[in-house]
Design a protein around this motif. Sequence first.
Motif, mmCIF file in Angstrom:
data_model
loop_
_atom_site.group_PDB
_atom_site.id
_atom_site.type_symbol
_atom_site.label_atom_id
_atom_site.label_comp_id
_atom_site.label_asym_id
_atom_site.label_seq_id
_atom_site.Cartn_x
_atom_site.Cartn_y
_atom_site.Cartn_z
ATOM 1 N N ASN A 88 -10.095 -86.339 -1.427
ATOM 2 C CA ASN A 88 -10.969 -85.985 -2.099
ATOM 3 C C ASN A 88 -12.148 -87.030 -2.593
ATOM 4 O OD1 ASN A 88 -11.566 -84.210 -4.698
ATOM 5 N ND2 ASN A 88 -11.314 -86.170 -5.802
ATOM 6 N N PHE A 89 -11.793 -88.337 -2.391
ATOM 7 C CA PHE A 89 -13.149 -89.126 -2.668
ATOM 8 C C PHE A 89 -14.196 -88.901 -1.315
ATOM 9 C CE2 PHE A 89 -14.635 -93.526 -1.321
ATOM 10 C CZ PHE A 89 -15.434 -93.540 -2.425
ATOM 11 N N TYR A 90 -13.636 -88.727 -0.259
ATOM 12 C CA TYR A 90 -14.689 -88.589 0.993
ATOM 13 C C TYR A 90 -15.075 -87.114 0.755
ATOM 14 C CZ TYR A 90 -12.135 -92.668 2.616
ATOM 15 O OH TYR A 90 -11.601 -93.888 2.597
ATOM 16 N N SER A 91 -14.487 -86.012 0.280
ATOM 17 C CA SER A 91 -15.178 -84.764 0.111
ATOM 18 C C SER A 91 -16.211 -85.152 -0.784
ATOM 19 C CB SER A 91 -14.008 -83.966 -0.243
ATOM 20 O OG SER A 91 -12.953 -83.569 0.494
ATOM 21 N N HIS A 95 -20.187 -83.749 -0.414
ATOM 22 C CA HIS A 95 -21.208 -82.908 -1.309
ATOM 23 C C HIS A 95 -22.122 -83.699 -1.909
ATOM 24 C CE1 HIS A 95 -18.175 -79.998 -0.675
ATOM 25 N NE2 HIS A 95 -17.388 -80.359 -1.250
ATOM 26 N N GLY A 96 -21.971 -85.088 -2.472
ATOM 27 C CA GLY A 96 -22.971 -85.755 -3.294
ATOM 28 C C GLY A 96 -24.143 -86.030 -2.063
ATOM 29 N N ILE A 97 -23.753 -86.476 -0.733
ATOM 30 C CA ILE A 97 -24.837 -86.807 -0.031
ATOM 31 C C ILE A 97 -25.765 -85.574 0.632
ATOM 32 C CG2 ILE A 97 -24.915 -87.608 2.643
ATOM 33 C CD1 ILE A 97 -22.694 -89.278 2.203
ATOM 34 N N ARG A 98 -24.919 -84.548 0.634
ATOM 35 C CA ARG A 98 -25.844 -83.290 0.898
ATOM 36 C C ARG A 98 -26.928 -83.071 -0.283
ATOM 37 N NH1 ARG A 98 -22.243 -79.723 -0.414
ATOM 38 N NH2 ARG A 98 -21.161 -79.668 1.641
ATOM 39 N N GLU A 99 -26.465 -83.345 -1.503
ATOM 40 C CA GLU A 99 -27.667 -83.164 -2.635
ATOM 41 C C GLU A 99 -28.612 -84.177 -2.638
ATOM 42 O OE1 GLU A 99 -27.732 -80.439 -4.560
ATOM 43 O OE2 GLU A 99 -26.073 -79.722 -3.217
ATOM 44 N N LEU A 100 -28.378 -85.333 -2.452
ATOM 45 C CA LEU A 100 -29.285 -86.656 -2.374
ATOM 46 C C LEU A 100 -30.242 -86.250 -1.099
ATOM 47 C CD1 LEU A 100 -28.701 -88.971 -0.266
ATOM 48 C CD2 LEU A 100 -26.996 -89.572 -1.747
ATOM 49 N N LEU A 101 -29.614 -85.611 0.216
ATOM 50 C CA LEU A 101 -30.553 -85.679 1.202
ATOM 51 C C LEU A 101 -31.461 -84.538 0.958
ATOM 52 C CD1 LEU A 101 -27.927 -85.986 4.391
ATOM 53 C CD2 LEU A 101 -30.062 -87.221 3.716
ATOM 54 N N ALA A 142 -7.108 -84.341 7.464
ATOM 55 C CA ALA A 142 -6.302 -83.504 6.279
ATOM 56 C C ALA A 142 -6.824 -82.072 6.746
ATOM 57 C CB ALA A 142 -7.167 -84.007 5.080
ATOM 58 N N GLY A 143 -7.385 -81.478 7.490
ATOM 59 C CA GLY A 143 -7.810 -80.350 8.174
ATOM 60 C C GLY A 143 -8.645 -79.567 6.875
ATOM 61 N N LYS A 144 -9.332 -80.325 6.219
ATOM 62 C CA LYS A 144 -9.982 -79.576 4.990
ATOM 63 C C LYS A 144 -11.144 -80.667 4.217
ATOM 64 C CE LYS A 144 -6.822 -79.666 1.252
ATOM 65 N NZ LYS A 144 -6.014 -78.883 0.386
ATOM 66 N N ILE A 145 -12.157 -80.071 3.875
ATOM 67 C CA ILE A 145 -12.833 -80.545 2.783
ATOM 68 C C ILE A 145 -12.656 -80.003 1.478
ATOM 69 C CG2 ILE A 145 -15.183 -81.399 2.208
ATOM 70 C CD1 ILE A 145 -16.050 -81.364 5.307
ATOM 71 N N TYR A 146 -12.292 -80.833 0.553
ATOM 72 C CA TYR A 146 -12.126 -80.136 -0.675
ATOM 73 C C TYR A 146 -13.629 -79.420 -1.170
ATOM 74 C CZ TYR A 146 -7.477 -82.002 -1.774
ATOM 75 O OH TYR A 146 -6.120 -82.175 -1.586
ATOM 76 N N PRO A 147 -13.494 -78.505 -1.841
ATOM 77 C CA PRO A 147 -14.925 -77.724 -2.104
ATOM 78 C C PRO A 147 -15.293 -78.457 -3.392
ATOM 79 C CG PRO A 147 -12.871 -76.259 -2.799
ATOM 80 C CD PRO A 147 -12.353 -77.244 -2.029
ATOM 81 N N ASP A 148 -16.739 -78.211 -3.751
ATOM 82 C CA ASP A 148 -17.297 -78.964 -4.641
ATOM 83 C C ASP A 148 -17.253 -78.193 -5.835
ATOM 84 O OD1 ASP A 148 -19.112 -80.146 -6.299
ATOM 85 O OD2 ASP A 148 -21.000 -79.685 -5.356
ATOM 86 N N LYS A 149 -16.419 -78.663 -6.901
ATOM 87 C CA LYS A 149 -15.899 -78.056 -8.024
ATOM 88 C C LYS A 149 -16.648 -78.701 -9.207
ATOM 89 C CE LYS A 149 -13.117 -74.816 -6.300
ATOM 90 N NZ LYS A 149 -13.109 -73.371 -6.444
ATOM 91 N N SER A 150 -17.508 -79.586 -9.024
ATOM 92 C CA SER A 150 -18.099 -80.514 -10.162
ATOM 93 C C SER A 150 -18.946 -79.245 -11.121
ATOM 94 C CB SER A 150 -19.160 -81.320 -9.584
ATOM 95 O OG SER A 150 -20.286 -80.863 -8.994
ATOM 96 N N VAL A 151 -18.784 -79.736 -12.406
ATOM 97 C CA VAL A 151 -19.466 -79.035 -13.550
ATOM 98 C C VAL A 151 -20.947 -79.128 -13.304
ATOM 99 C CG1 VAL A 151 -19.669 -78.617 -15.820
ATOM 100 C CG2 VAL A 151 -17.384 -78.992 -14.972
#
Length: 304
Positions: A88-91, A95-101, A142-151
């Motif tokens: 979850n932390f790496y996921s 998501h955070g890096i995508r937004e800042l880029l 882990a076979g997945k990246i947790y989706p971005d569920k942030s408010v």
Amino acid sequence: MRPQNTRPTRPAGTATADDTEFRALLDRLSDKATADYYNPFTTFDWPPAIPTDGLWMSPELLSVHGTELIDEMSPARIQALSRWESVNFYSLNVHGIRELLIEVTRRIHTPGFELPSEFFHHFIGEENDHMWFFATFCLKYAGKIYPDKSVKLPEAPRDPDIENFLVFARILIFEQIVDHYNVHLAADSRLHPTIRHINRLHHQDESRHIAFGRRLVQLLWERLLDSGLDEAARLELRSYLDRYLTTSMESLYNPAVYRDAGLADGFALRRRLLAHPARQAAHAKVLHKTTGFLHRIGVFDARH
């Protein structure tokens, strides 16, 4: 809100003391980025698997640490939770890096960002590398990246100067939260060498990004004040950043993680943990450098 276009103009080519100091910092950070450069596609020796009968995250960083719940958990359950909270932390990093880029790319080589644009090239390249190795870890092990569920917070004010300040304040907050974890994880000998390596490299780069971000946020804040930011606008900005700090910490409590770790009723568990005094104290520790900086430059006051 303050009136538009109130910032005093400077004659073209006129440098201020702030500009001279900022340019010197940018030169030092760019030189360091060049000296520290590594190719992420060759620097990692990804093992076929990371054992699941060990820790993937330090217990002290788990969302249950300091509560009675961790005392009730078996070592195997703690290991499972550490595995999925690690993913979850790496996921969240992906998501955070995508937004800042997106936000930094919008501003590179645009009016008002002439000075930092050269460093932005280092920043963008390094953050792209970070997103790749965090995503690779999640998918490979882990076979997945947790989706971005942030408010999603309400949109930032549309005044361009205020929007610029909030963008880089959010980036700084995100990076300092992540770096708190990176430093601890990189030094934890209980963790697999690959996990320690990822966090060590990320901290190495983020230390430059944070030094840059702190100075840029301070300059953007000072220029907002100089241009006539009124008290109502200041309160609005403080409230926005306060909510951002809260939602950032809450993103570390993921019901899907609790489900994957075999814990019942993840949503109720999340609510219980977020209300726990020990977890509130843990949040304050993670955010200490960030809130201290925002108090020091005058964004936050004694009420925060």
